[in-house]
Enzyme design. Structure first.
Site, mmCIF file in Angstrom:
data_model
loop_
_atom_site.group_PDB
_atom_site.id
_atom_site.type_symbol
_atom_site.label_atom_id
_atom_site.label_comp_id
_atom_site.label_asym_id
_atom_site.label_seq_id
_atom_site.Cartn_x
_atom_site.Cartn_y
_atom_site.Cartn_z
ATOM 1 N N GLY A 9 0.877 -1.228 0.025
ATOM 2 C CA GLY A 9 0.065 0.019 0.000
ATOM 3 C C GLY A 9 0.822 1.345 -0.142
ATOM 4 O O GLY A 9 0.385 2.377 0.808
ATOM 5 N N GLY A 12 -0.328 5.203 -0.804
ATOM 6 C CA GLY A 12 -1.318 5.875 -0.062
ATOM 7 C C GLY A 12 -0.754 6.975 0.437
ATOM 8 O O GLY A 12 0.628 7.381 0.583
ATOM 9 N N GLN A 13 -1.416 7.778 1.434
ATOM 10 C CA GLN A 13 -1.151 9.136 2.081
ATOM 11 C C GLN A 13 0.233 8.782 2.973
ATOM 12 O O GLN A 13 1.028 9.503 2.957
ATOM 13 C CB GLN A 13 -2.200 9.684 2.912
ATOM 14 C CG GLN A 13 -1.992 10.990 3.589
ATOM 15 C CD GLN A 13 -3.020 11.402 4.752
ATOM 16 O OE1 GLN A 13 -3.875 10.371 4.979
ATOM 17 N NE2 GLN A 13 -2.864 12.688 4.932
ATOM 18 N N LEU A 14 0.083 7.664 3.601
ATOM 19 C CA LEU A 14 1.412 7.499 4.570
ATOM 20 C C LEU A 14 2.426 6.853 3.902
ATOM 21 O O LEU A 14 3.506 7.122 4.125
ATOM 22 C CB LEU A 14 1.024 6.631 5.797
ATOM 23 C CG LEU A 14 1.825 6.509 6.925
ATOM 24 C CD1 LEU A 14 1.924 7.608 7.647
ATOM 25 C CD2 LEU A 14 1.426 5.280 7.901
ATOM 26 N N ASP A 35 2.362 -1.770 -4.396
ATOM 27 C CA ASP A 35 0.587 -1.410 -4.409
ATOM 28 C C ASP A 35 0.118 -2.294 -5.759
ATOM 29 O O ASP A 35 0.679 -2.554 -6.566
ATOM 30 C CB ASP A 35 0.484 0.173 -4.487
ATOM 31 C CG ASP A 35 -0.519 0.731 -3.786
ATOM 32 O OD1 ASP A 35 -1.481 -0.092 -4.083
ATOM 33 O OD2 ASP A 35 -0.580 1.654 -2.800
ATOM 34 N N ASP A 50 -1.025 -7.205 -5.078
ATOM 35 C CA ASP A 50 -2.236 -7.272 -4.329
ATOM 36 C C ASP A 50 -2.228 -7.919 -2.863
ATOM 37 O O ASP A 50 -1.696 -9.188 -3.039
ATOM 38 C CB ASP A 50 -3.352 -7.907 -5.121
ATOM 39 C CG ASP A 50 -4.654 -8.108 -4.378
ATOM 40 O OD1 ASP A 50 -4.797 -7.940 -3.052
ATOM 41 O OD2 ASP A 50 -5.648 -8.474 -5.020
ATOM 42 N N TYR A 140 -14.137 -0.331 9.291
ATOM 43 C CA TYR A 140 -12.766 0.037 9.475
ATOM 44 C C TYR A 140 -12.309 -0.246 10.456
ATOM 45 O O TYR A 140 -11.272 -0.939 10.986
ATOM 46 C CB TYR A 140 -12.399 1.432 8.802
ATOM 47 C CG TYR A 140 -10.992 1.901 8.788
ATOM 48 C CD1 TYR A 140 -9.908 1.377 8.231
ATOM 49 C CD2 TYR A 140 -10.773 2.797 9.890
ATOM 50 C CE1 TYR A 140 -8.716 1.629 8.300
ATOM 51 C CE2 TYR A 140 -9.159 3.310 10.150
ATOM 52 C CZ TYR A 140 -8.315 2.767 9.098
ATOM 53 O OH TYR A 140 -7.037 3.125 9.266
ATOM 54 N N LYS A 144 -9.616 -2.995 12.054
ATOM 55 C CA LYS A 144 -8.306 -2.756 12.795
ATOM 56 C C LYS A 144 -8.256 -3.200 14.077
ATOM 57 O O LYS A 144 -7.002 -3.657 14.501
ATOM 58 C CB LYS A 144 -8.250 -1.118 12.593
ATOM 59 C CG LYS A 144 -7.929 -0.603 11.469
ATOM 60 C CD LYS A 144 -6.586 -0.954 11.120
ATOM 61 C CE LYS A 144 -6.105 -0.396 9.568
ATOM 62 N NZ LYS A 144 -4.694 -0.826 9.320
#
Length: 310
Positions: A9, A12-14, A35, A50, A140, A144
């Site tokens: 991933g 993504g933002q992070l 990703d 994936d 979500y 988590k």
């Protein structure tokens, strides 16, 4: 290659910031970004992956001699509510795949990002402690919290060194937000720099815990670098930066842009935010491995506007 670091991933933002930070620290030849599709003009090693695909993940681990995985692939809170079952399948099955494939292929250390979304109505709204009861009310948050239990299980059952942080909302200038409930606190700065009015999907007084991207990345790498014996919590550590409301962010922006306008139009994300803590107690992280945030709201605002102006 050996002792490589894999990021799932990574677009993504992070991930976009973490992959660069890890490259700078360990070298581009040691960091494998992955990703569903390659990022444009990426300078480094990238593999299309994936994270729910066991065979492909195992092949990458073997190809590069991966010894650490930062598992960031996930569907975030607001997007997750649009399709709860897809959110569960992606978030849970990908992590279980990372855990089991790592166990079978000699991966030594895993980072798992949790979230304040694990907290529900049973948690104290102020200074939410690390060991409070978890009863999340989003797909979500459910995924988590379950992931935290699996991280703990794999550590105690197989001695797999899984480490985790419960991120608050992450504020950064480096990328566009990816569908989280706290994303307003990034989008608002983009509107300010464009000198546009901002439509806020939360109430003006909805206080939430936030953290600046630089602090979030530093905390992540610091956690992964401390000696194993210092990690006392094997579910996930609370992480705090600064807590504030949309009205407080707007006020800090108006010190730079006096004509800035914010319009409040709460939507379904307000219902999610209302059940999350106002502030977080991260004393366990501070005591166990020396965590300390550097950015408050004023410093966040000044840095965001400076960077976005460029």
């Amino acid at each position: 290659m050996s002792n490589a670091i894999l990021i799932t991933g990574s677009n993504g933002q992070l991930g976009t910031v973490l992959r660069t930070s890890l490259q700078q620290k360990y070298g581009k030849d040691k960091v494998i970004a992955s990703d569903l599709r390659p990022p444009p003009n990426y300078d480094g090693i990238f593999e299309t992956l994936d994270a729910t695909n066991e065979e492909d993940l195992a092949a990458i681990i073997k190809k590069y001699g991966v010894r650490e995985i930062y598992h960031l692939a996930a569907i975030l809170s607001a997007n997750g509510e649009k399709n709860p079952l897809a959110s569960w399948n992606v978030n849970m099955m990908a992590f279980l795949n990372v855990l089991e494939t790592s166990r079978l292929n000699g991966v030594e250390k895993i980072f798992y990002p949790s979230s304040i979304a694990v907290f529900g109505e049973s948690a104290a709204l102020e200074s939410t402690p690390n060991d409070t009861f978890l009863d999340p009310l989003t797909a979500y948050g459910i995924s988590k919290s379950a992931g935290e239990m699996w991280a703990n299980y794999y550590f105690h059952k197989y001695d797999l060194d899984v480490r985790s942080l419960r991120y608050p909302g992450v504020i950064g200038y480096q990328s566009i937000p990816g569908g989280g409930t706290t994303d307003y606190a990034v989008e608002i700065y983009h509107s300010a720099v464009k000198e546009e009015a901002f439509n806020c999907f939360l109430k003006e007084d909805e206080t939430l815990p936030m953290i600046f991207m630089e602090d979030a990345i530093r905390a992540t790498i610091e956690l992964m670098e401390v000696p194993k014996e210092k990690i006392k919590i094997r579910t996930s550590y609370n992480l705090a930066g600064a807590s504030f409301s949309p009205a407080e962010v707007a006020a800090s922006i108006k010190e730079i842009y006096p004509k800035f306008e914010i319009i409040y139009a709460p939507d379904h994300r307000q219902e999610i935010a209302a059940k999350w803590p106002n502030s977080i107690d991260d004393s366990a992280a501070r005591n166990d491995w020396g965590w300390q945030a550097e950015y408050d709201l004023k410093k966040m605002t000044a840095t965001m506007i400076e960077k976005l102006r460029r």
